[in-house]
Design a protein around this motif. Structure first.
Motif, PDB file in Angstrom:
ATOM      1  N   ALA A 114      -9.165 -32.436   8.686  1.00  0.00           N
ATOM      2  CA  ALA A 114      -9.862 -33.387   7.820  1.00  0.00           C
ATOM      3  C   ALA A 114      -8.950 -33.875   6.706  1.00  0.00           C
ATOM      4  O   ALA A 114      -9.064 -35.021   6.253  1.00  0.00           O
ATOM      5  CB  ALA A 114     -11.119 -32.741   7.241  1.00  0.00           C
ATOM      6  N   LEU A 115      -8.040 -33.009   6.288  1.00  0.00           N
ATOM      7  CA  LEU A 115      -7.085 -33.368   5.240  1.00  0.00           C
ATOM      8  C   LEU A 115      -5.827 -34.032   5.804  1.00  0.00           C
ATOM      9  O   LEU A 115      -4.837 -34.209   5.096  1.00  0.00           O
ATOM     10  CB  LEU A 115      -6.702 -32.120   4.430  1.00  0.00           C
ATOM     11  CG  LEU A 115      -7.830 -31.537   3.580  1.00  0.00           C
ATOM     12  CD1 LEU A 115      -7.441 -30.187   3.009  1.00  0.00           C
ATOM     13  CD2 LEU A 115      -8.231 -32.499   2.459  1.00  0.00           C
ATOM     14  N   GLU A 116      -5.869 -34.380   7.093  1.00  0.00           N
ATOM     15  CA  GLU A 116      -4.825 -35.143   7.771  1.00  0.00           C
ATOM     16  C   GLU A 116      -3.526 -34.357   7.945  1.00  0.00           C
ATOM     17  O   GLU A 116      -2.434 -34.933   8.005  1.00  0.00           O
ATOM     18  CB  GLU A 116      -4.562 -36.468   7.036  1.00  0.00           C
ATOM     19  CG  GLU A 116      -5.801 -37.341   6.908  1.00  0.00           C
ATOM     20  CD  GLU A 116      -5.566 -38.616   6.100  1.00  0.00           C
ATOM     21  OE1 GLU A 116      -4.410 -38.863   5.695  1.00  0.00           O
ATOM     22  OE2 GLU A 116      -6.542 -39.357   5.884  1.00  0.00           O
ATOM     23  N   LEU A 117      -3.653 -33.036   8.050  1.00  0.00           N
ATOM     24  CA  LEU A 117      -2.491 -32.186   8.242  1.00  0.00           C
ATOM     25  C   LEU A 117      -2.297 -31.842   9.713  1.00  0.00           C
ATOM     26  O   LEU A 117      -3.277 -31.707  10.454  1.00  0.00           O
ATOM     27  CB  LEU A 117      -2.638 -30.899   7.429  1.00  0.00           C
ATOM     28  CG  LEU A 117      -2.355 -31.049   5.938  1.00  0.00           C
ATOM     29  CD1 LEU A 117      -3.074 -29.982   5.131  1.00  0.00           C
ATOM     30  CD2 LEU A 117      -0.849 -31.012   5.676  1.00  0.00           C
ATOM     31  N   PRO A 118      -1.057 -31.668  10.175  1.00  0.00           N
ATOM     32  CA  PRO A 118      -0.827 -31.263  11.561  1.00  0.00           C
ATOM     33  C   PRO A 118      -1.236 -29.805  11.765  1.00  0.00           C
ATOM     34  O   PRO A 118      -1.125 -28.983  10.852  1.00  0.00           O
ATOM     35  CB  PRO A 118       0.681 -31.435  11.734  1.00  0.00           C
ATOM     36  CG  PRO A 118       1.245 -31.241  10.365  1.00  0.00           C
ATOM     37  CD  PRO A 118       0.210 -31.834   9.426  1.00  0.00           C
ATOM     38  N   THR A 119      -1.686 -29.482  12.944  1.00  0.00           N
ATOM     39  CA  THR A 119      -2.114 -28.107  13.234  1.00  0.00           C
ATOM     40  C   THR A 119      -1.479 -27.557  14.504  1.00  0.00           C
ATOM     41  O   THR A 119      -1.741 -26.414  14.888  1.00  0.00           O
ATOM     42  CB  THR A 119      -3.647 -28.031  13.361  1.00  0.00           C
ATOM     43  OG1 THR A 119      -4.084 -29.000  14.326  1.00  0.00           O
ATOM     44  CG2 THR A 119      -4.316 -28.315  12.025  1.00  0.00           C
ATOM     45  N   THR A 120      -0.660 -28.349  15.167  1.00  0.00           N
ATOM     46  CA  THR A 120       0.041 -27.892  16.372  1.00  0.00           C
ATOM     47  C   THR A 120       1.476 -28.381  16.318  1.00  0.00           C
ATOM     48  O   THR A 120       1.811 -29.307  15.579  1.00  0.00           O
ATOM     49  CB  THR A 120      -0.614 -28.425  17.663  1.00  0.00           C
ATOM     50  OG1 THR A 120      -0.597 -29.868  17.630  1.00  0.00           O
ATOM     51  CG2 THR A 120      -2.044 -27.947  17.801  1.00  0.00           C
ATOM     52  N   VAL A 121       2.328 -27.745  17.126  1.00  0.00           N
ATOM     53  CA  VAL A 121       3.729 -28.148  17.202  1.00  0.00           C
ATOM     54  C   VAL A 121       4.152 -28.155  18.661  1.00  0.00           C
ATOM     55  O   VAL A 121       3.710 -27.312  19.451  1.00  0.00           O
ATOM     56  CB  VAL A 121       4.629 -27.205  16.377  1.00  0.00           C
ATOM     57  CG1 VAL A 121       4.550 -25.779  16.891  1.00  0.00           C
ATOM     58  CG2 VAL A 121       6.070 -27.683  16.363  1.00  0.00           C
TER      59      VAL A 121
END
Length: 359
Positions: free
Chosen positions: A301-308
């Motif tokens: 929701a805060l537009e942060l990446p969560t995977t790589v």
């Protein structure tokens, strides 16, 4: 304006959180250090908007000022830049009464603090963080240092600042990616120490993305309070308590190292690292999947990446062996047990870690 005190006996200091006070901060410095020679260290991005105006304001208040700039970016935290700054301090006629003022993000704060800690066997220094990440995390607590090519933050010291000046107004001009990156460290504090704060963050996502200064003052001050509480109890990471502040960072630092310190901003790698640490806790039957999903939902929701993607899991695992939490060759991770609480866990097998890295 809010004032947060870091109670460390003779090394105690204040964190001032306000908006628009940077140009008037000379009185803050004067009240806390008698010297009147200031060396401002900033990066190229903040020299014109913040470094030069602050130097001019200090000069008007009786300081002899020198302004030194370094390139922006994580790669600047290196021995070559430290040596350049040491030599520049000599040229500036810096003595034991001089004060170093770090103006910029976490890279500048870490590098300038390390230079201050080592030049002349230790100079006083102030932090003036200009990124959200630095305001809520790296400017507080006295960790200073530089990177080695194979390991992040491996060379450094504990060197507490004499004070921290946080001007929320500077966040309005921060590039969106840089600003959003800092929100990962904000989420971290809710996860590790304050479930109520995490719930509050979930309720103010639009305000956070809009950089609402009323919300930001509360958020930044609370993060500083939480970090101060931990630092006061374990200043030099001797009891293990301060390690909780590294939630997600074992994965994060490995990601940054393997990707060459350039692909991800620190906060972006922290966001990915927190999700991976939570997944590891799931695989060890320490938490339910719902806790991981709650973090994942807020970070997204805060537009942060969560995977790589695109990084070799074996290289990531090898990089983790250089993590400062490694003990007797064994990996140790900060893992959640519930919202608002994490623990330092030893003896995690590499095979279980690889499962997370490969997923």
């Amino acid at each position: 304006m809010k004032l947060v005190r870091v109670n460390l006996g003779p090394r105690a200091y204040d964190i001032e959180v306000a908006s628009g006070q940077l140009a008037q901060s000379a009185s803050f410095f004067q009240a806390r250090h008698p010297g009147r020679h200031a060396v401002l260290i900033c990066d190229a991005n903040v020299r014109a908007p913040y470094g030069e105006p602050l130097a001019a304001a200090l000069s008007k208040n009786g300081y002899r000022c020198n302004l030194l700039a370094v390139p922006a970016g994580e790669a600047t935290k290196c021995t070559a830049q430290a040596e350049m700054l040491w030599n520049s301090l000599l040229e500036c006629r810096t003595d034991r009464k001089s004060v170093v003022i770090a103006v910029g993000g976490g890279v500048v704060g870490d590098l300038a603090g390390f230079v201050a800690a080592t030049f002349g066997r230790g100079l006083a220094f102030f932090q003036v963080p200009t990124t959200l990440l630095a305001q809520v995390d790296s400017s507080v607590g006295g960790k200073v240092g530089i990177n080695l090519p194979a390991a992040k933050n491996m060379v450094g010291s504990f060197w507490q600042p004499t004070g921290v000046v946080i001007d929320l107004a500077v966040l309005q001009s921060l590039p969106r990616r840089e600003y959003v990156s800092g929100l990962a460290e904000v989420v971290k504090y809710g996860m590790i120490l304050d479930a109520t704060f995490f719930e509050y963050l979930e309720s103010v996502v639009p305000q956070l993305l809009a950089r609402d200064e009323v919300v930001l003052e509360r958020v930044v001050a609370r993060c500083c309070e939480l970090k101060a509480q931990v630092v006061e109890q374990d200043e030099r990471e001797e009891s293990g308590l301060r390690a909780v502040l590294n939630y997600g960072h074992t994965f994060c630092h490995a990601i940054e190292t393997v990707s060459g310190y350039g692909r991800f901003l620190h906060g972006e790698a922290v966001a990915i690292g927190m999700v991976q640490a939570s997944q590891l806790a799931e695989n060890l039957n320490r938490i339910e999947q719902s806790l991981t999903m709650r973090q994942l939902n807020l970070l997204q929701a805060l537009e942060l990446p969560t995977t790589v993607a695109g990084l070799d899991p074996q290289q990531l695992l090898a990089a983790m062996q250089h993590d400062k939490k490694v003990e007797h060759g064994k990996l140790r991770f900060v893992l959640p047990t519930r919202m608002g609480h994490v623990e330092l866990v030893s003896g995690v097998s590499p095979e279980v870690v690889l499962e997370v890295l490969q997923s």
